[in-house]
Design a protein around this motif. Structure first.
Motif, short mmCIF file in Angstrom:
data_model
loop_
_atom_site.label_atom_id
_atom_site.label_comp_id
_atom_site.label_asym_id
_atom_site.label_seq_id
_atom_site.Cartn_x
_atom_site.Cartn_y
_atom_site.Cartn_z
N ALA A 93 0.66 -1.39 0.01
CA ALA A 93 -0.05 -0.12 0.10
C ALA A 93 0.88 1.28 0.02
CB ALA A 93 -1.00 0.05 1.19
N SER A 94 2.01 1.36 0.83
CA SER A 94 2.79 2.56 0.74
C SER A 94 3.58 2.61 -0.48
CB SER A 94 3.79 2.42 2.04
OG SER A 94 4.60 1.20 1.91
N TYR A 95 3.74 1.54 -1.16
CA TYR A 95 4.54 1.72 -2.36
C TYR A 95 3.86 2.24 -3.49
CZ TYR A 95 7.82 0.66 -6.24
OH TYR A 95 8.78 0.87 -7.42
N ASP A 96 2.43 1.63 -3.37
CA ASP A 96 1.37 2.05 -4.34
C ASP A 96 1.35 3.77 -4.28
OD1 ASP A 96 1.15 -0.08 -5.67
OD2 ASP A 96 -0.51 -0.93 -4.52
N LEU A 97 1.17 4.14 -3.06
CA LEU A 97 0.76 5.48 -2.63
C LEU A 97 2.29 6.37 -3.21
CD1 LEU A 97 -0.47 7.95 -1.11
CD2 LEU A 97 1.04 7.35 0.84
N TYR A 98 3.34 5.70 -2.95
CA TYR A 98 4.64 6.38 -3.77
C TYR A 98 4.63 6.49 -5.35
CZ TYR A 98 9.66 6.48 -4.74
OH TYR A 98 10.79 6.98 -5.42
N LEU A 99 4.01 5.42 -5.75
CA LEU A 99 4.04 5.34 -7.19
C LEU A 99 2.98 6.29 -7.81
CD1 LEU A 99 4.46 1.59 -8.49
CD2 LEU A 99 6.31 3.67 -8.52
N HIS A 100 1.77 6.52 -7.08
CA HIS A 100 0.66 7.10 -7.70
C HIS A 100 0.52 8.50 -7.29
CE1 HIS A 100 0.09 3.46 -9.92
NE2 HIS A 100 -0.05 2.89 -8.98
N ASN A 101 1.37 8.99 -6.31
CA ASN A 101 1.21 10.33 -5.64
C ASN A 101 2.51 11.11 -5.80
OD1 ASN A 101 0.57 12.56 -4.06
ND2 ASN A 101 0.16 11.22 -2.31
N PRO A 102 2.43 11.93 -6.98
CA PRO A 102 3.58 12.75 -7.39
C PRO A 102 4.22 13.57 -6.21
CG PRO A 102 1.98 13.10 -8.89
CD PRO A 102 1.21 12.16 -7.83
N ALA A 103 3.33 13.99 -5.24
CA ALA A 103 3.97 14.81 -4.09
C ALA A 103 4.63 14.10 -3.10
CB ALA A 103 2.73 15.69 -3.80
N PHE A 104 4.26 13.00 -2.98
CA PHE A 104 4.73 11.96 -1.90
C PHE A 104 6.23 11.67 -2.51
CE2 PHE A 104 5.16 7.89 0.08
CZ PHE A 104 5.47 8.38 1.36
N HIS A 105 6.05 11.31 -3.79
CA HIS A 105 7.24 10.83 -4.57
C HIS A 105 8.31 11.80 -4.41
CE1 HIS A 105 8.85 8.20 -7.63
NE2 HIS A 105 9.50 9.32 -8.08
N MET A 106 7.92 12.97 -4.70
CA MET A 106 9.04 14.05 -4.82
C MET A 106 9.42 14.45 -3.14
SD MET A 106 7.89 16.96 -7.37
CE MET A 106 6.18 16.78 -7.19
N PHE A 107 8.61 14.02 -2.23
CA PHE A 107 9.10 14.46 -1.15
C PHE A 107 9.91 13.18 -0.58
CE2 PHE A 107 8.36 12.82 3.59
CZ PHE A 107 8.74 14.10 4.41
N ILE A 108 9.91 11.90 -0.91
CA ILE A 108 10.58 10.95 -0.52
C ILE A 108 11.91 11.08 -1.28
CG2 ILE A 108 11.07 8.69 -1.05
CD1 ILE A 108 9.21 8.96 1.38
N GLN A 109 11.98 11.58 -2.50
CA GLN A 109 13.38 11.80 -3.41
C GLN A 109 14.09 12.93 -2.63
OE1 GLN A 109 12.36 11.90 -7.59
NE2 GLN A 109 12.28 9.62 -7.69
N SER A 110 13.34 14.17 -2.20
CA SER A 110 13.86 15.07 -1.45
C SER A 110 14.79 14.78 -0.39
CB SER A 110 13.20 16.36 -1.25
OG SER A 110 12.22 15.83 -0.21
N LYS A 111 14.31 13.72 0.17
CA LYS A 111 15.22 13.33 1.37
C LYS A 111 16.36 12.28 1.12
CE LYS A 111 12.12 15.08 3.98
NZ LYS A 111 12.53 16.51 4.44
N GLY A 112 16.69 11.94 -0.15
CA GLY A 112 17.62 11.39 -0.64
C GLY A 112 17.31 9.65 -0.61
N ILE A 113 16.13 9.22 -0.56
CA ILE A 113 15.52 8.05 -0.78
C ILE A 113 15.18 7.67 -2.25
CG2 ILE A 113 14.35 6.18 0.35
CD1 ILE A 113 14.31 7.83 2.90
N PHE A 114 15.79 6.64 -2.94
CA PHE A 114 15.24 6.49 -4.07
C PHE A 114 14.99 5.15 -4.20
CE2 PHE A 114 18.19 10.19 -4.74
CZ PHE A 114 17.22 11.10 -5.31
N LEU A 115 13.80 4.84 -4.48
CA LEU A 115 13.22 3.36 -4.44
C LEU A 115 13.19 2.87 -5.97
CD1 LEU A 115 10.28 3.81 -1.94
CD2 LEU A 115 12.65 2.96 -1.33
#
Length: 58
Positions: free
Chosen positions: A36-58
């Protein structure tokens, strides 16, 4: 050569310990939450950019 028979005794949950049942339930819940969290990561651009701004690239 004799054919091997499949025994259903291995899948009898009457003899399963409480720890095994808890382990199955917790592992199933963890897999569900991870998916569920990975689907949220894939389908939510704001959350995706937030995670990438922390230096975590999945």
């Amino acid at each position: 050569m004799k054919a091997k028979t499949f025994s259903s005794k291995k899948f009898n949950f009457d003899n399963a310990s409480k720890d095994q049942i808890i382990f199955l339930a917790v592992s199933g819940l963890m897999i569900f939450l991870a998916k569920a969290s990975y689907d949220l990561y894939l389908h939510n651009p704001a959350f995706h950019m937030f995670i990438q701004s922390k230096g975590i690239f999945l």
